[in-house]
Design a protein around this motif. Sequence first.
Motif, PDB file in Angstrom:
ATOM      1  N   GLU A 144       1.978   9.394  -5.698  1.00 22.07           N
ATOM      2  CA  GLU A 144       2.524  10.714  -5.377  1.00 22.07           C
ATOM      3  C   GLU A 144       3.351  11.252  -6.536  1.00 22.07           C
ATOM      4  OE1 GLU A 144       4.856  10.477  -1.877  1.00 22.07           O
ATOM      5  OE2 GLU A 144       3.192  10.923  -0.543  1.00 22.07           O
ATOM      6  N   LYS A 145       4.142  10.375  -7.125  1.00 17.58           N
ATOM      7  CA  LYS A 145       5.024  10.790  -8.212  1.00 17.58           C
ATOM      8  C   LYS A 145       4.253  11.099  -9.484  1.00 17.58           C
ATOM      9  CE  LYS A 145       8.594  10.188  -5.604  1.00 17.58           C
ATOM     10  NZ  LYS A 145       9.327  11.357  -5.081  1.00 17.58           N
ATOM     11  N   LYS A 146       3.014  10.628  -9.550  1.00 12.79           N
ATOM     12  CA  LYS A 146       2.185  10.925 -10.713  1.00 12.79           C
ATOM     13  C   LYS A 146       1.508  12.290 -10.590  1.00 12.79           C
ATOM     14  CE  LYS A 146       1.063   6.121 -11.841  1.00 12.79           C
ATOM     15  NZ  LYS A 146      -0.038   5.107 -11.902  1.00 12.79           N
ATOM     16  N   ASN A 162      -4.351  17.150  -4.922  1.00 11.88           N
ATOM     17  CA  ASN A 162      -4.873  17.192  -3.560  1.00 11.88           C
ATOM     18  C   ASN A 162      -4.726  15.867  -2.823  1.00 11.88           C
ATOM     19  OD1 ASN A 162      -5.769  19.849  -4.031  1.00 11.88           O
ATOM     20  ND2 ASN A 162      -7.611  19.053  -5.014  1.00 11.88           N
ATOM     21  N   ILE A 163      -3.544  15.273  -2.893  1.00  7.71           N
ATOM     22  CA  ILE A 163      -3.344  13.997  -2.220  1.00  7.71           C
ATOM     23  C   ILE A 163      -2.401  14.188  -1.033  1.00  7.71           C
ATOM     24  CG2 ILE A 163      -1.510  13.373  -3.854  1.00  7.71           C
ATOM     25  CD1 ILE A 163      -2.204  10.449  -3.324  1.00  7.71           C
ATOM     26  N   GLU A 199       0.825  -1.210   0.000  1.00  6.89           N
ATOM     27  CA  GLU A 199       0.000   0.000   0.000  1.00  6.89           C
ATOM     28  C   GLU A 199       0.855   1.254   0.000  1.00  6.89           C
ATOM     29  OE1 GLU A 199      -2.248  -0.854   3.456  1.00  6.89           O
ATOM     30  OE2 GLU A 199      -3.654  -2.186   2.415  1.00  6.89           O
ATOM     31  N   GLU A 200       1.943   1.236   0.748  1.00 11.16           N
ATOM     32  CA  GLU A 200       2.807   2.409   0.802  1.00 11.16           C
ATOM     33  C   GLU A 200       3.562   2.602  -0.513  1.00 11.16           C
ATOM     34  OE1 GLU A 200       5.013   3.393   4.263  1.00 11.16           O
ATOM     35  OE2 GLU A 200       3.789   2.142   5.580  1.00 11.16           O
ATOM     36  N   VAL A 201       3.923   1.497  -1.146  1.00 12.40           N
ATOM     37  CA  VAL A 201       4.585   1.593  -2.451  1.00 12.40           C
ATOM     38  C   VAL A 201       3.618   2.183  -3.473  1.00 12.40           C
ATOM     39  CG1 VAL A 201       5.517   0.251  -4.380  1.00 12.40           C
ATOM     40  CG2 VAL A 201       6.254  -0.237  -2.041  1.00 12.40           C
ATOM     41  N   GLU A 202       2.386   1.703  -3.477  1.00 14.70           N
ATOM     42  CA  GLU A 202       1.391   2.223  -4.406  1.00 14.70           C
ATOM     43  C   GLU A 202       1.148   3.709  -4.161  1.00 14.70           C
ATOM     44  OE1 GLU A 202      -3.205   1.339  -5.897  1.00 14.70           O
ATOM     45  OE2 GLU A 202      -2.265   0.066  -4.363  1.00 14.70           O
ATOM     46  N   SER A 203       1.096   4.087  -2.890  1.00 16.05           N
ATOM     47  CA  SER A 203       0.916   5.498  -2.552  1.00 16.05           C
ATOM     48  C   SER A 203       2.085   6.339  -3.051  1.00 16.05           C
ATOM     49  CB  SER A 203       0.767   5.654  -1.038  1.00 16.05           C
ATOM     50  OG  SER A 203       0.705   7.006  -0.673  1.00 16.05           O
ATOM     51  N   ARG A 204       3.299   5.820  -2.900  1.00 13.83           N
ATOM     52  CA  ARG A 204       4.483   6.547  -3.362  1.00 13.83           C
ATOM     53  C   ARG A 204       4.462   6.723  -4.878  1.00 13.83           C
ATOM     54  NH1 ARG A 204       8.979   7.014  -0.454  1.00 13.83           N
ATOM     55  NH2 ARG A 204       7.371   7.170   1.171  1.00 13.83           N
ATOM     56  N   ILE A 205       4.041   5.693  -5.573  1.00 12.59           N
ATOM     57  CA  ILE A 205       3.940   5.784  -7.031  1.00 12.59           C
ATOM     58  C   ILE A 205       2.917   6.833  -7.427  1.00 12.59           C
ATOM     59  CG2 ILE A 205       3.226   4.535  -9.109  1.00 12.59           C
ATOM     60  CD1 ILE A 205       4.386   2.005  -7.822  1.00 12.59           C
TER      61      ILE A 205
END
Length: 222
Positions: A162-164, A168-169, A154-160
């Motif tokens: 973020e980079k996109k 408002n995230i 989940e944290e990896v997906e969130s980091r990805i």
Amino acid sequence: MMEKPQIIKKELNMNLNFMSDLKREDIKFLIIHHTGVSLDQRVETINNFHKNDRGWAGIGYHFYIRQNGSIYRGRPITKQGVHTSSVNSKSLAVCLAGNFNSNKPEEFPDQKEALIDLLAWLSHEFPNTTLEKNREFNNTSCPGDNFNIHQIREEVESRINEKKDLPNISRRINGKFDGEDFKGTAYLIESRVYIPVRVLEDYFDVTVSWNRETQEFQIDKR
């Protein structure tokens, strides 16, 4: 473009000519390991142990992360690793210094942050891969009973994401559950709150599973 984390390249003594080639298109898994010892060993120590004691061509992992968050390159990603016997020919290996049977990843925040950065970059470079633990393929506890693969995914997906540059995230937001502080990670995306399934499992004492064949989820009481 996903930013590549800083990866330290040491001049490790490896016999590259004795390593089998690993084709990029064959890579299906990113597999996480731990050393299984509490010592924060140097990458040279791991390489020498694998080469001199186990008789391998060099370090079995492609990446190695120490407890201070330093990421080291192991064997080249163009070469098969020696880490997960059944899938060495279709995986990359990331090893963490430490023993997560006795410790938790949260005790080493710099190391965990580096792991998320590295896995996010690798997931972007190899988009058809999945994140897995060594124990999913071998009869071992690696990378430890305290290593929560669901949280890491989940944290990896969130980091990805973020980079996109999603609008408002916020990667982490605070909240309350039944009047008590919410212990977990929630996400705010365009004013809507998203709470990971694995966190809600603990609050409602249920298990959520996914059936890949039917493409359906199922919720069961524990």
